[in-house]
Motif scaffolding. Structure first.
Motif, PDB file in Angstrom:
ATOM      1  N   ASN A  72       0.580  -1.189  -0.108  1.00 15.43           N
ATOM      2  CA  ASN A  72       0.412   0.053  -0.439  1.00 15.43           C
ATOM      3  C   ASN A  72       0.877   1.344  -0.114  1.00 15.43           C
ATOM      4  N   VAL A  73       0.726   2.277  -0.681  1.00  9.31           N
ATOM      5  CA  VAL A  73       0.840   3.438  -0.422  1.00  9.31           C
ATOM      6  C   VAL A  73       0.349   4.449  -0.192  1.00  9.31           C
ATOM      7  N   TYR A  74       0.812   5.130   1.136  1.00  9.66           N
ATOM      8  CA  TYR A  74       0.128   5.961   2.379  1.00  9.66           C
ATOM      9  C   TYR A  74       0.094   7.987   1.663  1.00  9.66           C
ATOM     10  N   ILE A  75      -1.140   8.326   2.005  1.00  2.00           N
ATOM     11  CA  ILE A  75      -0.730   9.680   1.180  1.00  2.00           C
ATOM     12  C   ILE A  75      -1.268  10.483   2.641  1.00  2.00           C
ATOM     13  N   GLN A  76      -0.596  11.500   2.517  1.00  3.88           N
ATOM     14  CA  GLN A  76      -1.096  12.669   3.380  1.00  3.88           C
ATOM     15  C   GLN A  76      -0.890  14.185   1.828  1.00  3.88           C
ATOM     16  N   ALA A  77      -2.371  14.771   2.255  1.00  2.57           N
ATOM     17  CA  ALA A  77      -2.074  15.745   1.440  1.00  2.57           C
ATOM     18  C   ALA A  77      -2.473  17.177   2.378  1.00  2.57           C
ATOM     19  N   LYS A  78      -1.265  18.501   2.406  1.00  2.00           N
ATOM     20  CA  LYS A  78      -1.670  19.677   3.096  1.00  2.00           C
ATOM     21  C   LYS A  78      -1.894  20.668   1.663  1.00  2.00           C
ATOM     22  N   ARG A  79      -2.622  21.091   1.987  1.00  6.43           N
ATOM     23  CA  ARG A  79      -3.450  22.640   1.513  1.00  6.43           C
ATOM     24  C   ARG A  79      -3.215  23.520   1.991  1.00  6.43           C
ATOM     25  N   TYR A  80      -1.791  24.333   1.650  1.00 10.80           N
ATOM     26  CA  TYR A  80      -1.615  25.110   2.003  1.00 10.80           C
ATOM     27  C   TYR A  80      -1.311  26.131   1.225  1.00 10.80           C
ATOM     28  N   ALA A  81      -0.997  27.285   1.884  1.00 12.69           N
ATOM     29  CA  ALA A  81      -0.710  28.709   1.116  1.00 12.69           C
ATOM     30  C   ALA A  81       0.758  28.535   0.752  1.00 12.69           C
ATOM     31  N   ASN A 104       5.531   1.983   4.805  1.00  9.98           N
ATOM     32  CA  ASN A 104       6.587   1.640   3.949  1.00  9.98           C
ATOM     33  C   ASN A 104       7.327   2.294   3.283  1.00  9.98           C
ATOM     34  N   LEU A 105       5.612   2.699   2.658  1.00  6.29           N
ATOM     35  CA  LEU A 105       5.812   3.794   1.089  1.00  6.29           C
ATOM     36  C   LEU A 105       4.641   5.117   1.775  1.00  6.29           C
ATOM     37  N   GLY A 106       5.251   6.020   1.053  1.00  4.38           N
ATOM     38  CA  GLY A 106       4.996   7.160   1.698  1.00  4.38           C
ATOM     39  C   GLY A 106       4.199   8.375   0.975  1.00  4.38           C
ATOM     40  N   VAL A 107       3.689   9.420   1.112  1.00  6.63           N
ATOM     41  CA  VAL A 107       4.052   9.980  -0.317  1.00  6.63           C
ATOM     42  C   VAL A 107       3.136  11.492   0.197  1.00  6.63           C
ATOM     43  N   LYS A 117      14.134  21.470   7.367  1.00 10.02           N
ATOM     44  CA  LYS A 117      13.820  20.482   8.219  1.00 10.02           C
ATOM     45  C   LYS A 117      13.011  19.178   7.798  1.00 10.02           C
ATOM     46  N   ALA A 118      11.905  19.076   7.788  1.00 11.09           N
ATOM     47  CA  ALA A 118      11.564  18.467   7.482  1.00 11.09           C
ATOM     48  C   ALA A 118      11.433  17.601   5.925  1.00 11.09           C
ATOM     49  N   ARG A 119      12.651  18.523   5.047  1.00  9.89           N
ATOM     50  CA  ARG A 119      12.672  17.319   3.540  1.00  9.89           C
ATOM     51  C   ARG A 119      14.169  16.303   4.091  1.00  9.89           C
ATOM     52  N   ARG A 120      15.120  16.758   5.388  1.00  6.17           N
ATOM     53  CA  ARG A 120      15.983  15.790   5.951  1.00  6.17           C
ATOM     54  C   ARG A 120      15.096  14.774   6.828  1.00  6.17           C
ATOM     55  N   THR A 121      14.071  15.110   7.192  1.00  7.11           N
ATOM     56  CA  THR A 121      13.655  14.319   8.258  1.00  7.11           C
ATOM     57  C   THR A 121      12.395  12.994   7.821  1.00  7.11           C
ATOM     58  N   ALA A 122      12.045  13.456   6.148  1.00  4.99           N
ATOM     59  CA  ALA A 122      11.576  12.640   4.894  1.00  4.99           C
ATOM     60  C   ALA A 122      12.611  11.454   4.328  1.00  4.99           C
ATOM     61  N   GLU A 123      13.680  12.734   4.650  1.00  2.10           N
ATOM     62  CA  GLU A 123      14.291  11.138   3.651  1.00  2.10           C
ATOM     63  C   GLU A 123      15.658  10.911   4.873  1.00  2.10           C
ATOM     64  N   GLY A 124      15.121  10.582   6.174  1.00  3.47           N
ATOM     65  CA  GLY A 124      16.147   9.826   7.082  1.00  3.47           C
ATOM     66  C   GLY A 124      14.877   9.130   7.971  1.00  3.47           C
ATOM     67  N   TYR A 125      13.720   8.772   7.403  1.00  2.00           N
ATOM     68  CA  TYR A 125      12.858   7.626   7.223  1.00  2.00           C
ATOM     69  C   TYR A 125      13.677   6.040   7.349  1.00  2.00           C
ATOM     70  N   ARG A 126      13.944   5.525   8.162  1.00  2.00           N
ATOM     71  CA  ARG A 126      14.327   4.051   8.269  1.00  2.00           C
ATOM     72  C   ARG A 126      13.030   2.786   8.264  1.00  2.00           C
ATOM     73  N   HIS A 127      12.111   3.256   8.146  1.00  2.44           N
ATOM     74  CA  HIS A 127      11.767   1.965   7.450  1.00  2.44           C
ATOM     75  C   HIS A 127      11.241   1.787   5.934  1.00  2.44           C
ATOM     76  N   LYS A 129       9.749   4.818   2.843  1.00  2.00           N
ATOM     77  CA  LYS A 129      10.595   5.385   1.487  1.00  2.00           C
ATOM     78  C   LYS A 129       9.141   6.827   1.968  1.00  2.00           C
ATOM     79  N   ILE A 130       9.341   7.864   1.894  1.00  2.85           N
ATOM     80  CA  ILE A 130       8.510   8.705   1.652  1.00  2.85           C
ATOM     81  C   ILE A 130       9.080   9.766   0.543  1.00  2.85           C
ATOM     82  N   VAL A 131       7.978   9.930  -0.165  1.00  2.00           N
ATOM     83  CA  VAL A 131       8.573  11.079  -1.148  1.00  2.00           C
ATOM     84  C   VAL A 131       7.884  12.191  -0.835  1.00  2.00           C
TER      85      VAL A 131
END
Length: 170
Positions: A72-81, A104-107, A117-127, A129-131
């Motif tokens: 499964n691919v899990y999705i989070q969507a943020k509608r920000y300015a 283990n798969l997130g977008v 810092k958010a990019r670094r946190t996503a890149e460091g996900y150990r379990h 891949k987060i795109v």
């Protein structure tokens, strides 16, 4: 692509991003699920599901990659300015949600952008891949895959008809 085509499409991408930013959260969540579906996630026997709601614990959608739902691919969507960048706390909430699902798969998709810092946190996900997809990439993909847009103009390319000139060679 010609310069005027690029400029026109860049203008459409900006308008599209503004429309998405002013849409309801539910509409935006469904739109990004449709985009990932158009990108080919879900394959032939997969399924898509919108699960977002208030206090959804960081998961807005799920795309099952196969008929059995093994991947499964899990999705989070943020509608920000544009000026409201996604921060590290949002990514950490998403990671906790992925871990709670045993995923283990997130977008993570936003109409704005991501703090470093958010990019670094996503890149460091150990379990797994987060795109991360920011607003610029989001609207580029929507145009490339025909989601929420339609072709306005087409043009014809010509080539020499060698058969026409065949008699000239004799």
């Amino acid at each position: 692509m010609r310069t005027h085509e690029k400029a026109f499409n860049a203008s459409i991408e900006t308008d599209l991003r503004k429309r998405l930013q002013s849409s309801s959260p539910e509409f935006f969540e469904r739109a990004v699920i449709e985009l990932l579906w158009a990108l080919g996630y879900g394959g032939t026997h997969g399924a898509k599901q919108h699960v977002g709601r208030s206090h959804d614990e960081g998961i807005d959608g799920v795309i099952r990659q196969d008929a059995l739902g093994l991947t499964n691919v899990y999705i989070q969507a943020k509608r920000y300015a544009d000026n409201n960048k996604v921060g590290d706390p949002d990514i950490r909430t998403f990671i906790r949600s992925l871990d709670a699902q045993g995923a283990n798969l997130g977008v993570f998709i936003t109409t704005s952008s991501f703090q470093d810092k958010a990019r670094r946190t996503a890149e460091g996900y150990r379990h797994g891949k987060i795109v991360l997809i920011d607003g610029i990439r989001l609207t580029e993909l929507m145009l490339d895959y025909g989601v929420a847009v339609q072709k306005a103009h087409q043009f014809t390319l010509y080539e020499i008809d060698d058969d026409f000139f065949e008699d000239e060679l004799l």
